[in-house]
Design a protein around this motif. Structure first.
Motif, mmCIF file in Angstrom:
data_model
loop_
_atom_site.group_PDB
_atom_site.id
_atom_site.type_symbol
_atom_site.label_atom_id
_atom_site.label_comp_id
_atom_site.label_asym_id
_atom_site.label_seq_id
_atom_site.Cartn_x
_atom_site.Cartn_y
_atom_site.Cartn_z
ATOM 1 N N LEU A 120 0.931 -1.121 -0.039
ATOM 2 C CA LEU A 120 -0.046 0.037 -0.151
ATOM 3 C C LEU A 120 0.834 1.219 0.157
ATOM 4 C CD1 LEU A 120 -2.750 -1.189 2.625
ATOM 5 C CD2 LEU A 120 -2.740 -1.280 0.172
ATOM 6 N N LYS A 121 0.271 2.438 -0.578
ATOM 7 C CA LYS A 121 1.090 3.536 -0.913
ATOM 8 C C LYS A 121 1.564 4.035 0.583
ATOM 9 C CE LYS A 121 0.888 8.182 -2.765
ATOM 10 N NZ LYS A 121 0.103 9.038 -3.709
ATOM 11 N N GLY A 122 2.671 4.531 0.652
ATOM 12 C CA GLY A 122 3.143 5.144 1.988
ATOM 13 C C GLY A 122 3.485 4.268 2.981
ATOM 14 N N GLN A 123 3.432 2.962 2.847
ATOM 15 C CA GLN A 123 3.716 2.000 4.144
ATOM 16 C C GLN A 123 5.011 1.013 3.772
ATOM 17 O OE1 GLN A 123 0.170 -0.252 5.251
ATOM 18 N NE2 GLN A 123 -1.264 1.217 4.895
ATOM 19 N N GLY A 124 5.803 1.495 2.935
ATOM 20 C CA GLY A 124 6.888 0.692 2.542
ATOM 21 C C GLY A 124 6.494 -0.735 2.098
ATOM 22 N N TYR A 125 7.156 -1.663 2.854
ATOM 23 C CA TYR A 125 6.907 -3.144 2.520
ATOM 24 C C TYR A 125 6.185 -3.574 3.564
ATOM 25 C CZ TYR A 125 9.495 -3.327 -1.767
ATOM 26 O OH TYR A 125 9.714 -3.084 -3.178
ATOM 27 N N ALA A 126 5.319 -2.975 4.459
ATOM 28 C CA ALA A 126 4.553 -3.542 5.534
ATOM 29 C C ALA A 126 3.349 -4.311 5.456
ATOM 30 C CB ALA A 126 4.246 -2.388 6.549
ATOM 31 N N ALA A 127 2.783 -4.146 4.276
ATOM 32 C CA ALA A 127 1.341 -4.557 3.947
ATOM 33 C C ALA A 127 1.618 -6.078 3.647
ATOM 34 C CB ALA A 127 0.639 -3.916 2.771
ATOM 35 N N ALA A 128 2.540 -6.371 2.693
ATOM 36 C CA ALA A 128 2.713 -8.029 2.083
ATOM 37 C C ALA A 128 1.595 -8.206 1.696
ATOM 38 C CB ALA A 128 3.671 -8.458 3.454
ATOM 39 N N ARG A 129 0.826 -7.874 0.835
ATOM 40 C CA ARG A 129 -0.189 -8.213 0.257
ATOM 41 C C ARG A 129 -0.307 -9.094 -1.056
ATOM 42 N NH1 ARG A 129 -5.364 -4.114 1.545
ATOM 43 N NH2 ARG A 129 -5.086 -3.825 3.924
ATOM 44 N N TYR A 130 -1.044 -9.862 -1.534
ATOM 45 C CA TYR A 130 -1.498 -10.209 -2.760
ATOM 46 C C TYR A 130 -2.311 -9.143 -3.539
ATOM 47 C CZ TYR A 130 -5.997 -11.953 -1.640
ATOM 48 O OH TYR A 130 -7.119 -12.194 -1.118
ATOM 49 N N GLY A 131 -2.315 -9.145 -4.762
ATOM 50 C CA GLY A 131 -3.415 -8.496 -5.567
ATOM 51 C C GLY A 131 -3.976 -9.259 -6.781
#
Length: 369
Positions: A120-131
């Motif tokens: 997610l924008k502005g969160q670096g690599y914290a979200a770690a999601r698939y899309g």
């Protein structure tokens, strides 16, 4: 003039065979901008999907680009298959991190399904999601469906009954339980981070998708802070997870998975975790996609083989009984100038070998696809 425009204006574009690491022009004479990608064959046409990289940032400012080809040498730009959103707060808002898109075709629904790693924008690599996104045509446009973590509230098949009390105690022992100590690593192997992410779902970063001979599809991704690979089965329409998944090489620090199958054996080439810097490729094999997986030495042979020829794996393209290893040479200072490594995979005593060559002809492989 932008960096990449200056590069193009000083380069002679005449693609002669496959030249790993060179500038690869499309039909417009512009260096192909489809990084961390994969190739989908539809009839006699190949579609190459990848990350559009800007000149100065690796964040997604455009989206996923698409190119088509009949011969895998001459590529026609087909536009942006999945566009980032200008809506504030959108999961795929312009400026997010959107990486490693792969597209598979679902015969039952007639849909083309794209999976990718999303931050997610502005969160670096914290979200770690698939899309995940879908389209009616291979080139798109793709409609974004959702993003998220993988299989919340479900244990992997090969970690069915962990000692959650012990894992909780280990997580609560910070900071005295230091990272990278043998004790910490043992808890990682036992599923400490799997348990940490159990309720919200498993992390999903560098990823690919694979359709097996029986039509079942799988999502393969780097999870647990990039320490452990996971392989998750997809639903019949390829747009969600079924809940069945396994852990592969717990604590082994693998990312950039590229998977293929040869003579009934599953092979997976990965990299270590060293950011944008290249490292020594790893290789795994299994008789079942859910494992167990056995690690083997790097398949790479030749100059800079210990650094995967300066690149990082992204995909293995199958052409009949032949396979092509695809990798990216990252250039984080000028992301749009990242280059591509495509090399034929040969087999020595049944084991894959990726040997460096400066230039090679892919037409002989196309005859057998």
């Amino acid at each position: 003039m932008t960096f990449i425009a200056a590069l193009l204006s000083s380069t002679q574009f005449a693609m002669a065979g496959i030249r790993p690491g060179a500038v690869w022009p499309d039909n417009r004479g512009i260096h192909i901008n489809a990084h961390g990608g994969g190739v989908l064959r539809c009839g006699d046409t190949f579609y190459w999907f990848g990350e559009h990289k800007a000149d100065t940032t690796s964040s997604a400012m455009v989206g996923v680009t698409c190119y088509s080809s009949k011969d895998l040498e001459h590529w026609t730009y087909r536009g942006v298959a999945l566009k980032v959103s200008y809506a504030k707060g959108s999961d795929i808002e312009r400026g997010c991190i959107l990486e490693r898109p792969k597209v598979i075709y679902n015969k039952k629904t007639g849909k083309y399904v794209m999976w990718f790693h999303l931050e997610l924008k502005g969160q670096g690599y914290a979200a770690a999601r698939y899309g995940v996104a879908v389209a009616d045509k291979p080139e798109g446009p793709y409609t974004f469906l959702r993003s998220g973590r993988v299989n919340p509230g479900i244990w992997p098949v090969n970690l069915a009954n962990p000692d959650t009390t012990a894992l909780t105690e280990a997580m609560n022992r910070k900071p005295e339980l230091q990272w990278w100590t043998p004790e910490w690593m043992e808890y990682i192997k036992q599923g400490m981070l799997t348990w940490r992410d159990y309720d919200g779902g498993q992390m999903a970063r560098d990823q690919t998708v694979y359709v097996d001979d029986d039509g079942k599809a799988y999502h393969i991704y780097s999870s647990e802070e990039n320490l452990t690979l996971q392989i998750a089965e997809l639903t019949d329409d390829y747009t969600a997870h079924t809940g069945r998944y396994v852990r592969v090489a717990p604590g082994g620090q693998n990312e950039a998975p590229a998977i293929f199958k040869h003579n009934g054996t599953y092979w997976m080439i990965t990299s270590g975790c060293t950011g944008w810097a290249p490292n020594k490729a790893r290789m795994f094999k299994a008789s079942s996609i859910f494992g167990p997986w056995e690690q083997l030495p790097t398949p790479c042979v030749g100059p800079d083989a210990d650094k995967t020829f300066g690149g990082q794996s992204t995909y293995v393209l199958q052409l009949g009984d032949n396979f092509v290893f695809m990798a990216d040479i990252w250039r984080p200072e000028h992301p749009s100038d990242a280059r591509y490594i495509w090399l034929p995979i040969t087999f020595a005593d049944g084991v894959p070998v990726v040997k460096w060559t400066d230039e090679w002809d892919i037409t002989s492989l196309l005859k057998n696809r």
